[in-house]
Design a protein around this motif. Sequence first.
Motif, PDB file in Angstrom:
ATOM      1  N   ARG A 120      36.953 -50.336  16.125  1.00 23.72           N
ATOM      2  CA  ARG A 120      38.284 -49.778  16.424  1.00 23.72           C
ATOM      3  C   ARG A 120      38.381 -48.337  15.919  1.00 23.72           C
ATOM      4  NH1 ARG A 120      41.338 -53.872  13.731  1.00 23.72           N
ATOM      5  NH2 ARG A 120      40.868 -55.373  15.367  1.00 23.72           N
ATOM      6  N   PHE A 121      37.934 -48.108  14.675  1.00 20.47           N
ATOM      7  CA  PHE A 121      37.942 -46.744  14.122  1.00 20.47           C
ATOM      8  C   PHE A 121      37.042 -45.828  14.946  1.00 20.47           C
ATOM      9  CE2 PHE A 121      39.486 -48.469   9.954  1.00 20.47           C
ATOM     10  CZ  PHE A 121      40.490 -47.551   9.731  1.00 20.47           C
ATOM     11  N   LEU A 122      35.884 -46.355  15.326  1.00 21.92           N
ATOM     12  CA  LEU A 122      34.909 -45.524  16.037  1.00 21.92           C
ATOM     13  C   LEU A 122      35.394 -45.146  17.428  1.00 21.92           C
ATOM     14  CD1 LEU A 122      32.129 -44.401  15.387  1.00 21.92           C
ATOM     15  CD2 LEU A 122      31.120 -46.441  16.417  1.00 21.92           C
ATOM     16  N   TYR A 174      38.472 -45.215  18.606  1.00 22.14           N
ATOM     17  CA  TYR A 174      39.680 -44.374  18.491  1.00 22.14           C
ATOM     18  C   TYR A 174      39.280 -42.917  18.211  1.00 22.14           C
ATOM     19  CZ  TYR A 174      43.769 -42.203  16.406  1.00 22.14           C
ATOM     20  OH  TYR A 174      44.774 -41.317  16.110  1.00 22.14           O
ATOM     21  N   ASN A 175      38.396 -42.710  17.248  1.00 20.82           N
ATOM     22  CA  ASN A 175      38.011 -41.341  16.886  1.00 20.82           C
ATOM     23  C   ASN A 175      37.207 -40.655  17.986  1.00 20.82           C
ATOM     24  OD1 ASN A 175      38.794 -40.360  13.996  1.00 20.82           O
ATOM     25  ND2 ASN A 175      38.403 -42.547  13.828  1.00 20.82           N
ATOM     26  N   ALA A 176      36.408 -41.432  18.711  1.00 16.31           N
ATOM     27  CA  ALA A 176      35.664 -40.843  19.839  1.00 16.31           C
ATOM     28  C   ALA A 176      36.633 -40.423  20.942  1.00 16.31           C
ATOM     29  CB  ALA A 176      34.652 -41.855  20.380  1.00 16.31           C
ATOM     30  N   THR A 194      39.721 -39.641  20.788  1.00 11.73           N
ATOM     31  CA  THR A 194      40.604 -38.531  20.429  1.00 11.73           C
ATOM     32  C   THR A 194      39.829 -37.254  20.122  1.00 11.73           C
ATOM     33  OG1 THR A 194      40.641 -39.386  18.163  1.00 11.73           O
ATOM     34  CG2 THR A 194      42.518 -39.953  19.562  1.00 11.73           C
ATOM     35  N   THR A 195      38.509 -37.310  20.225  1.00 12.01           N
ATOM     36  CA  THR A 195      37.702 -36.133  19.870  1.00 12.01           C
ATOM     37  C   THR A 195      36.770 -35.669  20.997  1.00 12.01           C
ATOM     38  OG1 THR A 195      37.612 -37.014  17.620  1.00 12.01           O
ATOM     39  CG2 THR A 195      36.142 -35.184  18.131  1.00 12.01           C
ATOM     40  N   ALA A 247      45.842 -49.296  17.882  1.00 15.39           N
ATOM     41  CA  ALA A 247      44.963 -48.129  17.761  1.00 15.39           C
ATOM     42  C   ALA A 247      44.707 -47.479  19.112  1.00 15.39           C
ATOM     43  CB  ALA A 247      43.629 -48.559  17.137  1.00 15.39           C
ATOM     44  N   ARG A 265      47.299 -45.492  21.324  1.00 14.07           N
ATOM     45  CA  ARG A 265      47.567 -44.159  20.759  1.00 14.07           C
ATOM     46  C   ARG A 265      46.415 -43.186  21.003  1.00 14.07           C
ATOM     47  NH1 ARG A 265      50.492 -47.718  17.521  1.00 14.07           N
ATOM     48  NH2 ARG A 265      52.584 -46.994  16.990  1.00 14.07           N
ATOM     49  N   ALA A 266      45.237 -43.714  21.282  1.00 15.58           N
ATOM     50  CA  ALA A 266      44.104 -42.834  21.609  1.00 15.58           C
ATOM     51  C   ALA A 266      44.148 -42.401  23.079  1.00 15.58           C
ATOM     52  CB  ALA A 266      42.783 -43.537  21.315  1.00 15.58           C
ATOM     53  N   ARG A 267      45.046 -42.983  23.822  1.00 15.07           N
ATOM     54  CA  ARG A 267      45.360 -42.599  25.200  1.00 15.07           C
ATOM     55  C   ARG A 267      44.194 -42.648  26.191  1.00 15.07           C
ATOM     56  NH1 ARG A 267      49.814 -37.877  24.575  1.00 15.07           N
ATOM     57  NH2 ARG A 267      50.393 -38.642  26.601  1.00 15.07           N
ATOM     58  N   CYS A 315      33.195 -37.016  14.486  1.00 15.75           N
ATOM     59  CA  CYS A 315      34.153 -38.111  14.716  1.00 15.75           C
ATOM     60  C   CYS A 315      33.590 -39.444  14.214  1.00 15.75           C
ATOM     61  CB  CYS A 315      34.577 -38.197  16.189  1.00 15.75           C
ATOM     62  SG  CYS A 315      33.257 -38.522  17.350  1.00 15.75           S
ATOM     63  N   THR A 316      32.262 -39.582  14.240  1.00 14.48           N
ATOM     64  CA  THR A 316      31.637 -40.805  13.715  1.00 14.48           C
ATOM     65  C   THR A 316      31.715 -40.813  12.186  1.00 14.48           C
ATOM     66  OG1 THR A 316      30.137 -40.865  15.601  1.00 14.48           O
ATOM     67  CG2 THR A 316      29.497 -42.154  13.670  1.00 14.48           C
ATOM     68  N   ALA A 318      35.201 -41.728  11.314  1.00 11.05           N
ATOM     69  CA  ALA A 318      35.483 -43.151  11.576  1.00 11.05           C
ATOM     70  C   ALA A 318      34.864 -44.040  10.504  1.00 11.05           C
ATOM     71  CB  ALA A 318      34.949 -43.544  12.954  1.00 11.05           C
ATOM     72  N   ARG A 319      33.655 -43.731  10.092  1.00  6.28           N
ATOM     73  CA  ARG A 319      32.979 -44.573   9.097  1.00  6.28           C
ATOM     74  C   ARG A 319      33.606 -44.428   7.710  1.00  6.28           C
ATOM     75  NH1 ARG A 319      31.159 -48.004  12.700  1.00  6.28           N
ATOM     76  NH2 ARG A 319      29.094 -47.574  13.567  1.00  6.28           N
ATOM     77  N   CYS A 330      36.923 -46.314   7.757  1.00  6.69           N
ATOM     78  CA  CYS A 330      36.686 -47.763   7.761  1.00  6.69           C
ATOM     79  C   CYS A 330      36.239 -48.235   6.379  1.00  6.69           C
ATOM     80  CB  CYS A 330      35.628 -48.109   8.822  1.00  6.69           C
ATOM     81  SG  CYS A 330      35.339 -49.871   8.968  1.00  6.69           S
ATOM     82  N   TRP A 371      47.850 -45.060  12.945  1.00  7.02           N
ATOM     83  CA  TRP A 371      47.133 -44.391  14.035  1.00  7.02           C
ATOM     84  C   TRP A 371      48.002 -43.272  14.594  1.00  7.02           C
ATOM     85  CZ3 TRP A 371      42.261 -46.139  14.320  1.00  7.02           C
ATOM     86  CH2 TRP A 371      42.006 -47.434  13.863  1.00  7.02           C
ATOM     87  N   GLU A 372      47.473 -42.067  14.568  1.00 13.78           N
ATOM     88  CA  GLU A 372      48.197 -40.924  15.148  1.00 13.78           C
ATOM     89  C   GLU A 372      48.006 -40.942  16.660  1.00 13.78           C
ATOM     90  OE1 GLU A 372      50.055 -38.850  13.433  1.00 13.78           O
ATOM     91  OE2 GLU A 372      49.538 -39.739  11.493  1.00 13.78           O
ATOM     92  N   VAL A 373      48.937 -40.307  17.368  1.00 13.29           N
ATOM     93  CA  VAL A 373      48.811 -40.243  18.821  1.00 13.29           C
ATOM     94  C   VAL A 373      47.850 -39.127  19.204  1.00 13.29           C
ATOM     95  CG1 VAL A 373      50.063 -39.943  20.979  1.00 13.29           C
ATOM     96  CG2 VAL A 373      51.168 -41.034  19.047  1.00 13.29           C
ATOM     97  N   GLY A 374      46.903 -39.444  20.076  1.00 16.44           N
ATOM     98  CA  GLY A 374      45.948 -38.444  20.551  1.00 16.44           C
ATOM     99  C   GLY A 374      46.602 -37.510  21.546  1.00 16.44           C
ATOM    100  N   VAL A 375      45.905 -36.409  21.820  1.00 15.05           N
ATOM    101  CA  VAL A 375      46.470 -35.420  22.768  1.00 15.05           C
ATOM    102  C   VAL A 375      46.223 -35.869  24.196  1.00 15.05           C
ATOM    103  CG1 VAL A 375      46.414 -33.017  23.494  1.00 15.05           C
ATOM    104  CG2 VAL A 375      45.991 -33.612  21.110  1.00 15.05           C
TER     105      VAL A 375
END
Lengths: 296, 98
Positions: free
Chosen positions: A47-49, A51-53, A55-56, A82, A85-87, B73-74, B77-78, B81, B94-98
């Motif tokens: 989920r973290f991975l 989401y971060n991918a 949004t990035t 999650a 929000r990552a859209r 970003c990895t 994320a790690r 976590c 969780w923030e909203v992405g653009v």
Amino acid sequence: MRRLRRSMLFVPGNNPGMIRDAYIYGSDSIMFDLEDSVSIHEKDAARFLVYNALTTIDYGDKELVVRINDLGSGLGLADLEAIVRARPDVIRLPKTDSAEDVLQCEREIARIEREAGIPLGQTGMMAAIETANGVLHAYEIATSSKRLIGIALGAEDYVTDLKTVRSDGTELFFARNMILNAARAAQIDAVDTVFSDVNDEEGFLAEARLIKQLGFNGKSVLNPRQIAPLHAVFMPSEKDLAKARAVVEALEEAKQRGSGVASLNGKMIDKPVAMRAQYLIELAEAGKPATMGEGV
Amino acid sequence: MQIRTSALAGTMESSDIMVRIEPSDAEGIELALESSVIQQYGKQIEKVMRQALSELGVTSARVSAVDKGALDCTVRARVLCAAYRAAERDDFTWEVGV
């Protein structure tokens, strides 16, 4: 131009290398998976991975889909909190048995969109049908929500439910036709299941040809190697393409003449012929990069 | 955020980073990083790690990481976590992405 969904590449949600490289293989859609490809102990990490991918990383014009865990598993809601929000473009719901499964998920997505200030309705949905019960409710599922962009067959669970195994596709004939007809009646896309044996190229091609002939928009794929052959199957022949172009030209010419009726070689071009011609040209346009070394 | 236990996130596979976060008796973040690209990207990786911990309000922890060429970003994320696992919490905002 409509979005083509010839290929939907599964990307395990806890694999950073595949997440990073997913866009280079040329699939129409990328489906980040939080469900079956992620072990129960790594659901939070995936989920973290993902989401971060999302949004990035800039995935260009690829359609971005995330397969969440089903809401009944106790994991799906955390996934939605999650991922919405990552859209991504689309949330894929697994194991959909009824319209209520879709609506339950939709209510949560709408709530999160409101809380997050995301335009209501922006997150699309896709429902995967993976049981006998789901297949029998295919039309009800397909028409349950305006957010649905398509329905898909998940064959591995389905054949287990039927008490059979996958073979030449005979066992999937009913499900494929139910899902396809439901999708078409609802005017949404139909996406076929994965072909698991990535080394069986002949088997994969035979299945790809079959589902294209049935009318599916495309298939989910497990391995990037399956993308180029799949797109090639969907590529119209030169002969069909020439005919389609002639149809479109005749329509254009009739339009310029101010005539509501177009004809080609003495035959009137009716609406279904025009729509098919346009779709073939779109497929051919989308297929162009494949001939320039796309895929692996 | 208080680090209560030792926790890991990530793997030793290419493009990933394995992050371990443990409680520390001292104030501050004690960070040890191994990376095949430490000369080129060591400072950047450390910056991303410290930034993520700072956002969570982690002020005391021992952090060790083995990087295998992970994207920022990895790395982020790690770390997030591992920190949530080490804090024994799951209420991430969780923030909203653009």
